[in-house]
Design a protein around this motif. Sequence first.
Motif, PDB file in Angstrom:
ATOM      1  N   THR A 198       0.833  -1.203   0.000  1.00 37.83           N
ATOM      2  CA  THR A 198       0.000   0.000   0.000  1.00 37.83           C
ATOM      3  C   THR A 198       0.870   1.256   0.000  1.00 37.83           C
ATOM      4  OG1 THR A 198      -0.089  -0.052   2.398  1.00 37.83           O
ATOM      5  CG2 THR A 198      -1.911  -1.117   1.235  1.00 37.83           C
ATOM      6  N   HIS A 199       0.360   2.280  -0.618  1.00 33.66           N
ATOM      7  CA  HIS A 199       1.060   3.562  -0.655  1.00 33.66           C
ATOM      8  C   HIS A 199       0.294   4.568   0.182  1.00 33.66           C
ATOM      9  CE1 HIS A 199       4.212   2.672  -3.539  1.00 33.66           C
ATOM     10  NE2 HIS A 199       3.329   1.948  -4.214  1.00 33.66           N
ATOM     11  N   PRO A 200       0.990   5.557   0.741  1.00 38.54           N
ATOM     12  CA  PRO A 200       0.274   6.579   1.508  1.00 38.54           C
ATOM     13  C   PRO A 200      -0.678   7.363   0.603  1.00 38.54           C
ATOM     14  CG  PRO A 200       2.570   7.205   1.157  1.00 38.54           C
ATOM     15  CD  PRO A 200       2.427   5.796   0.680  1.00 38.54           C
ATOM     16  N   ASP A 201      -1.781   7.836   1.179  1.00 31.64           N
ATOM     17  CA  ASP A 201      -2.723   8.634   0.399  1.00 31.64           C
ATOM     18  C   ASP A 201      -3.186   9.846   1.211  1.00 31.64           C
ATOM     19  OD1 ASP A 201      -4.689   7.768   2.207  1.00 31.64           O
ATOM     20  OD2 ASP A 201      -5.276   6.083   0.942  1.00 31.64           O
ATOM     21  N   TYR A 202      -4.225  10.508   0.724  1.00 35.57           N
ATOM     22  CA  TYR A 202      -4.687  11.754   1.347  1.00 35.57           C
ATOM     23  C   TYR A 202      -5.951  11.543   2.183  1.00 35.57           C
ATOM     24  CZ  TYR A 202      -5.027  16.901   1.567  1.00 35.57           C
ATOM     25  OH  TYR A 202      -5.055  18.215   1.987  1.00 35.57           O
TER      26      TYR A 202
ATOM     27  N   LEU B 239       5.039  10.131  -3.481  1.00 34.22           N
ATOM     28  CA  LEU B 239       5.392  10.321  -2.075  1.00 34.22           C
ATOM     29  C   LEU B 239       5.285   8.985  -1.340  1.00 34.22           C
ATOM     30  CD1 LEU B 239       3.582  13.667  -1.158  1.00 34.22           C
ATOM     31  CD2 LEU B 239       6.036  13.291  -1.357  1.00 34.22           C
ATOM     32  N   ASN B 240       6.275   8.714  -0.499  1.00 39.38           N
ATOM     33  CA  ASN B 240       6.267   7.470   0.268  1.00 39.38           C
ATOM     34  C   ASN B 240       7.195   7.638   1.461  1.00 39.38           C
ATOM     35  OD1 ASN B 240       5.761   4.805   1.021  1.00 39.38           O
ATOM     36  ND2 ASN B 240       6.033   4.007  -1.042  1.00 39.38           N
ATOM     37  N   ASP B 241       7.173   6.667   2.355  1.00 42.28           N
ATOM     38  CA  ASP B 241       8.098   6.640   3.483  1.00 42.28           C
ATOM     39  C   ASP B 241       9.514   6.875   2.928  1.00 42.28           C
ATOM     40  OD1 ASP B 241       9.849   5.879   5.468  1.00 42.28           O
ATOM     41  OD2 ASP B 241       8.914   3.942   5.853  1.00 42.28           O
ATOM     42  N   SER B 242      10.225   7.856   3.495  1.00 38.94           N
ATOM     43  CA  SER B 242      11.535   8.227   2.940  1.00 38.94           C
ATOM     44  C   SER B 242      12.502   7.037   2.882  1.00 38.94           C
ATOM     45  CB  SER B 242      12.162   9.367   3.746  1.00 38.94           C
ATOM     46  OG  SER B 242      12.441   8.960   5.067  1.00 38.94           O
ATOM     47  N   LYS B 243      12.329   6.070   3.792  1.00 40.63           N
ATOM     48  CA  LYS B 243      13.240   4.906   3.818  1.00 40.63           C
ATOM     49  C   LYS B 243      13.009   3.980   2.619  1.00 40.63           C
ATOM     50  CE  LYS B 243      11.909   4.015   8.172  1.00 40.63           C
ATOM     51  NZ  LYS B 243      11.327   5.323   8.583  1.00 40.63           N
TER      52      LYS B 243
ATOM     53  N   SER C  76      -2.007  10.992  16.647  1.00 40.45           N
ATOM     54  CA  SER C  76      -0.797  10.227  16.354  1.00 40.45           C
ATOM     55  C   SER C  76      -1.164   9.150  15.340  1.00 40.45           C
ATOM     56  CB  SER C  76      -0.238   9.600  17.633  1.00 40.45           C
ATOM     57  OG  SER C  76      -1.202   8.758  18.223  1.00 40.45           O
ATOM     58  N   VAL C  77      -0.278   8.921  14.395  1.00 36.99           N
ATOM     59  CA  VAL C  77      -0.523   7.932  13.339  1.00 36.99           C
ATOM     60  C   VAL C  77       0.656   6.970  13.309  1.00 36.99           C
ATOM     61  CG1 VAL C  77      -1.079   7.572  10.899  1.00 36.99           C
ATOM     62  CG2 VAL C  77      -1.718   9.733  12.011  1.00 36.99           C
ATOM     63  N   ILE C  78       0.424   5.745  13.778  1.00 33.36           N
ATOM     64  CA  ILE C  78       1.497   4.747  13.787  1.00 33.36           C
ATOM     65  C   ILE C  78       1.826   4.348  12.349  1.00 33.36           C
ATOM     66  CG2 ILE C  78       2.115   2.392  14.505  1.00 33.36           C
ATOM     67  CD1 ILE C  78       0.302   3.024  17.026  1.00 33.36           C
ATOM     68  N   LYS C  79       3.137   4.326  12.047  1.00 30.21           N
ATOM     69  CA  LYS C  79       3.614   4.099  10.670  1.00 30.21           C
ATOM     70  C   LYS C  79       2.972   5.122   9.716  1.00 30.21           C
ATOM     71  CE  LYS C  79       5.079  -0.758  10.819  1.00 30.21           C
ATOM     72  NZ  LYS C  79       5.442  -0.698  12.209  1.00 30.21           N
ATOM     73  N   GLY C  80       2.879   6.338  10.204  1.00 27.80           N
ATOM     74  CA  GLY C  80       2.196   7.404   9.453  1.00 27.80           C
ATOM     75  C   GLY C  80       2.806   7.703   8.104  1.00 27.80           C
ATOM     76  N   ASP C  81       4.144   7.535   7.988  1.00 29.02           N
ATOM     77  CA  ASP C  81       4.774   7.862   6.695  1.00 29.02           C
ATOM     78  C   ASP C  81       4.398   6.854   5.613  1.00 29.02           C
ATOM     79  OD1 ASP C  81       6.266   6.006   8.065  1.00 29.02           O
ATOM     80  OD2 ASP C  81       8.100   7.198   8.108  1.00 29.02           O
ATOM     81  N   ALA C  82       3.793   5.732   5.998  1.00 27.33           N
ATOM     82  CA  ALA C  82       3.312   4.763   4.998  1.00 27.33           C
ATOM     83  C   ALA C  82       1.802   4.917   4.763  1.00 27.33           C
ATOM     84  CB  ALA C  82       3.620   3.352   5.455  1.00 27.33           C
ATOM     85  N   LYS C  83       1.146   5.818   5.544  1.00 26.61           N
ATOM     86  CA  LYS C  83      -0.308   5.981   5.430  1.00 26.61           C
ATOM     87  C   LYS C  83      -0.719   7.338   4.875  1.00 26.61           C
ATOM     88  CE  LYS C  83      -1.153   2.912   9.368  1.00 26.61           C
ATOM     89  NZ  LYS C  83      -1.446   2.866  10.806  1.00 26.61           N
ATOM     90  N   SER C  84      -0.032   8.381   5.298  1.00 28.18           N
ATOM     91  CA  SER C  84      -0.427   9.748   4.933  1.00 28.18           C
ATOM     92  C   SER C  84       0.634  10.398   4.054  1.00 28.18           C
ATOM     93  CB  SER C  84      -0.620  10.583   6.210  1.00 28.18           C
ATOM     94  OG  SER C  84      -0.339  11.941   5.972  1.00 28.18           O
ATOM     95  N   VAL C  85       0.204  10.973   2.923  1.00 30.51           N
ATOM     96  CA  VAL C  85       1.174  11.647   2.046  1.00 30.51           C
ATOM     97  C   VAL C  85       1.787  12.872   2.728  1.00 30.51           C
ATOM     98  CG1 VAL C  85       0.526  10.869  -0.274  1.00 30.51           C
ATOM     99  CG2 VAL C  85      -0.796  12.697   0.818  1.00 30.51           C
ATOM    100  N   SER C  86       1.032  13.523   3.612  1.00 26.32           N
ATOM    101  CA  SER C  86       1.581  14.696   4.310  1.00 26.32           C
ATOM    102  C   SER C  86       2.713  14.281   5.255  1.00 26.32           C
ATOM    103  CB  SER C  86       0.494  15.415   5.115  1.00 26.32           C
ATOM    104  OG  SER C  86      -0.554  15.832   4.280  1.00 26.32           O
ATOM    105  N   ILE C  87       2.513  13.149   5.947  1.00 28.14           N
ATOM    106  CA  ILE C  87       3.568  12.663   6.850  1.00 28.14           C
ATOM    107  C   ILE C  87       4.755  12.152   6.036  1.00 28.14           C
ATOM    108  CG2 ILE C  87       4.180  11.003   8.662  1.00 28.14           C
ATOM    109  CD1 ILE C  87       1.279  11.139   9.663  1.00 28.14           C
ATOM    110  N   SER C  88       4.488  11.467   4.924  1.00 27.99           N
ATOM    111  CA  SER C  88       5.622  10.980   4.119  1.00 27.99           C
ATOM    112  C   SER C  88       6.408  12.161   3.537  1.00 27.99           C
ATOM    113  CB  SER C  88       5.205   9.977   3.042  1.00 27.99           C
ATOM    114  OG  SER C  88       4.248  10.498   2.180  1.00 27.99           O
ATOM    115  N   ALA C  89       5.707  13.248   3.164  1.00 29.08           N
ATOM    116  CA  ALA C  89       6.404  14.450   2.682  1.00 29.08           C
ATOM    117  C   ALA C  89       7.281  15.020   3.797  1.00 29.08           C
ATOM    118  CB  ALA C  89       5.394  15.500   2.216  1.00 29.08           C
ATOM    119  N   ALA C  90       6.749  15.051   5.020  1.00 28.26           N
ATOM    120  CA  ALA C  90       7.525  15.548   6.169  1.00 28.26           C
ATOM    121  C   ALA C  90       8.747  14.663   6.428  1.00 28.26           C
ATOM    122  CB  ALA C  90       6.645  15.631   7.412  1.00 28.26           C
TER     123      ALA C  90
END
Length: 201
Positions: A2-6, A51-55, A129-143
């Motif tokens: 799965t990819h992060p979305d909005y 956009l995705n988890d930076s790792k 708080s969003v656990i593993k947020g960078d894999a769920k939210s595009v805003s968190i993955s951008a951050a």
Amino acid sequence: MTHPDYSLETEAHARGARFVAGVDEVGRGPLAGPVMAAAVILDPNNIPEGLNDSKKLTAKRRALLYDQILDCADVGFGEASVEEIDTHNILRASHIAMARAIADLSNRADHVMIDGHLIPRDLDISAESVIKGDAKSVSISAASIVAKIRRDRFMESLAQQFPGYGWERNMGYPTKEHRSALQTLGITPHHRRSFKLIHNI
């Protein structure tokens, strides 16, 4: 995969939030350097592709997305120094960096989504708080991308001033190269003295 979305942002907008920011930090594990955070409010009509988890991204892809995010989004930066990490502790320092990043946004966020399972104290705005947020939210993955690039570049510049530790490659993490340099070269003002490995030296 799965990819992060909005969708988390859309839910927050539906509850009445206008400016929804994703927040993430980088640099909790290294033995040296500050912890850095970013807060990003994306324009829902202009979200960079991929956009995705930076790792999960290549260095080249991260650098490209970093420039795109800065071009089209409201971005805030925050950091907590090595002194602050040693005074408080790494978790509290990372929360201080996050609060600074949120305060640095051009628009005052009325809802923030924090990567992880803890919300920094002292925040006076709606937060989740969003656990593993960078894999769920595009805003968190951008951050996460923005924070990682900022910190990597900072550590690369520190490596010029303090050669031998391999910071341009390990970014201050406790790699074999970094550990052996600590034994031969000793510690620098940029090392976290509250961390056990450094403290013991």
